[in-house]
Design an enzyme around this catalytic site. Structure first.
Site, PDB file in Angstrom:
ATOM      1  N   LYS A   1       0.816  -1.216   0.000  1.00 58.72           N
ATOM      2  CA  LYS A   1       0.000   0.000   0.000  1.00 58.72           C
ATOM      3  C   LYS A   1       0.852   1.270   0.000  1.00 58.72           C
ATOM      4  CE  LYS A   1      -4.125  -1.887   2.243  1.00 58.72           C
ATOM      5  NZ  LYS A   1      -4.996  -1.824   3.437  1.00 58.72           N
ATOM      6  N   ARG A   2       2.038   1.190   0.581  1.00 60.09           N
ATOM      7  CA  ARG A   2       2.851   2.411   0.635  1.00 60.09           C
ATOM      8  C   ARG A   2       3.365   2.831  -0.733  1.00 60.09           C
ATOM      9  NH1 ARG A   2       8.431   1.397   1.004  1.00 60.09           N
ATOM     10  NH2 ARG A   2       8.990  -0.798   1.185  1.00 60.09           N
TER      11      ARG A   2
END
Length: 468
Positions: A241-242
């Site tokens: 997700k980052r």
């Protein structure tokens, strides 16, 4: 005669469909379609605590949006409990499984002791030959794995991979509550469904020797395996997700076309010469594991954006309109139940598709066309709809009203004559007209805007601007 090719995509419904999962599904789908075989969708929902109906719906919606149609399924493992129980009973009868009564605390202690001694923290076989059955004691069912030898996995991408049996474990087949475990059910399902090739991420490679032993113990033929590389972010860490959006539907909601995402993911670890852009038919025709790379692939958002821009430009307007319509509604350009046909929406696309990178951008830039009344940007209105500009607008109104042939050539000629008569540059005329027609200073070419709005629509907006 060899069996017809049959592959499966088997996601766990514990969250959204990750980009890595989409690529696994795509490679399976392309392989099946290339060999005129079958593609099976199976939902692996044995993790009762984490599996959700919401995730199942999201997976199915993602697959449908991407056009990855399945020939069988979607099967759900929770609906196949009877066959798993039968196979556990079979292994018991053949002395290939046993009950283990070790408690979680005992197992933790054994693992810790093994680690302190520098040994692999695997189950030590305490209950392997146990003869008694403690009354009311909770138990799991374990597989009686061979104690020596090796397992050779013949991988289509990695060649022969050899695993020492001594490194493996007596895996749990059935938990204390009677529910089966992943490594067991995946073998039963693949065999029962006639899966000929198992194509999955290389994070499953460590499970494969355990599963091979189960295939053998159940007298099943092993399928062929292909373990594809993982996808990394640009920092070479595993995609997460980052790194930004990682789910298929997140890219849909950001205004990407399914064809662009499919084309991009197909090229993420697979190649056919130097070709970058593929139709679906071309991908199916050329796909082969001979051209799939084993090195990790790096996700490049800029490359995906470039492809999306290409597909927005090249997709016929009538095909693009159904994709654009939800964004017109979401951005407030069109109301729910607007009543416009896709053909009517498609009219605006040729003036916008050469400049838009996403469907969101296209929807926002098309607002002027669908508005019943022009909504003026106040700064643009103050700067361009001035007292000095009104005589120019009146000249354009008169000129357009008198045009018999309402064409781009005639409109351009009118604008050129007007600026020549006034001794000014085209921008001095075009910007006030643009603001009058669209409400903003940014739009498609002014002649395109006028043609899109039509003679009556253009004249009505110009006259309205005189009163603004």
């Amino acid at each position: 005669m060899t069996d017809p090719t049959k592959v499966r995509f088997a996601p766990s419904p514990t969250g959204f469909l990750h980009i890595g999962g989409v690529r696994t599904a795509l490679f399976n789908w392309l392989f099946a379609r290339h060999h005129k075989g079958k593609f099976v969708l199976r939902i692996e929902d044995t993790d009762h605590e984490r599996s959700t109906e919401e995730s199942i719906s999201e997976i199915l919606e993602s697959m449908k949006w991407l056009g990855l149609d399945w020939d069988e399924g979607p099967y759900r493992q929770t609906e196949r409990q009877e066959i798993y129980s039968q196979k556990v009973d079979q292994l018991f009868k053949e002395n290939k499984a046993y009950r283990c009564y070790c408690t979680p605390d005992e197992l933790d202690r054994k693992r810790n002791e093994a680690q302190k001694k520098g040994l692999k923290p695997k189950y030590d076989g305490t209950c392997r030959d146990r003869a008694d059955s403690p009354a009311d004691a909770a138990s799991v069912v374990r597989f009686r794995a061979p104690l020596e030898g090796s397992v050779v996995v013949d991988d289509m991408l990695r060649g022969k991979v050899v695993f020492d049996v001594a490194e493996l474990d007596d895996v749990i087949l059935q938990r204390t509550d009677g529910s089966p475990t992943y490594n067991f059910v995946v073998v039963v399902d693949d065999a029962d469904m006639g899966i000929t090739h198992v194509v999955r991420g290389d994070d499953h490679l460590s499970n494969t020797p355990r599963q091979c032993l189960l295939y053998d113990a159940l007298n099943f033929s092993r399928p062929k395996f292909a373990h594809i590389s993982m996808i990394l972010g640009q920092d070479k860490a595993r995609l997460s997700k980052r790194h930004g959006a990682t789910s298929a539907l997140a890219y849909r909601d950001m205004g990407y076309l399914p064809a662009a995402l499919i084309n991009y993911l197909a090229r993420l670890g697979w190649s056919h010469g130097d070709q970058e852009i593929f139709s679906c038919a071309e991908m199916i025709e050329h796909f082969s594991f001979d051209s799939v790379h084993t090195s990790a692939a790096v996700f490049d958002p800029d490359k995906l954006s470039w492809l999306n821009e290409h597909y927005i430009k090249s997709t016929p307007p009538e095909e693009l309109a159904p994709h654009l319509e939800p964004f017109l509604i979401r951005s407030g350009v069109l109301p729910e139940g607007h009543g416009l046909s896709f053909a009517e929406i498609a009219k605006v696309i040729p003036s916008l598709n050469q400049r838009a990178k996403t469907l969101i951008e296209m929807a926002e830039k098309s607002a002027f066309y669908f508005q019943k009344e022009v909504v003026f940007d106040e700064k643009a209105k103050t700067k361009f709809l001035t007292a000095e500009a009104k005589p120019l607008l009146e000249k354009v109104i008169a000129g357009l009203s008198s045009l018999e042939n309402f064409s781009a050539e005639e409109i351009e000629a009118l604008f050129k004559k007007t600026v020549e008569d006034e001794g000014m540059k085209l921008g001095k005329l075009a910007q006030p007209v643009r603001v009058a027609l669209t409400g903003t200073t940014v739009s498609p070419g002014i002649y395109d805007v006028i043609l899109l709005l039509g003679k009556e629509g253009t004249l009505a907006r110009l006259k309205n601007a005189l009163q603004a």
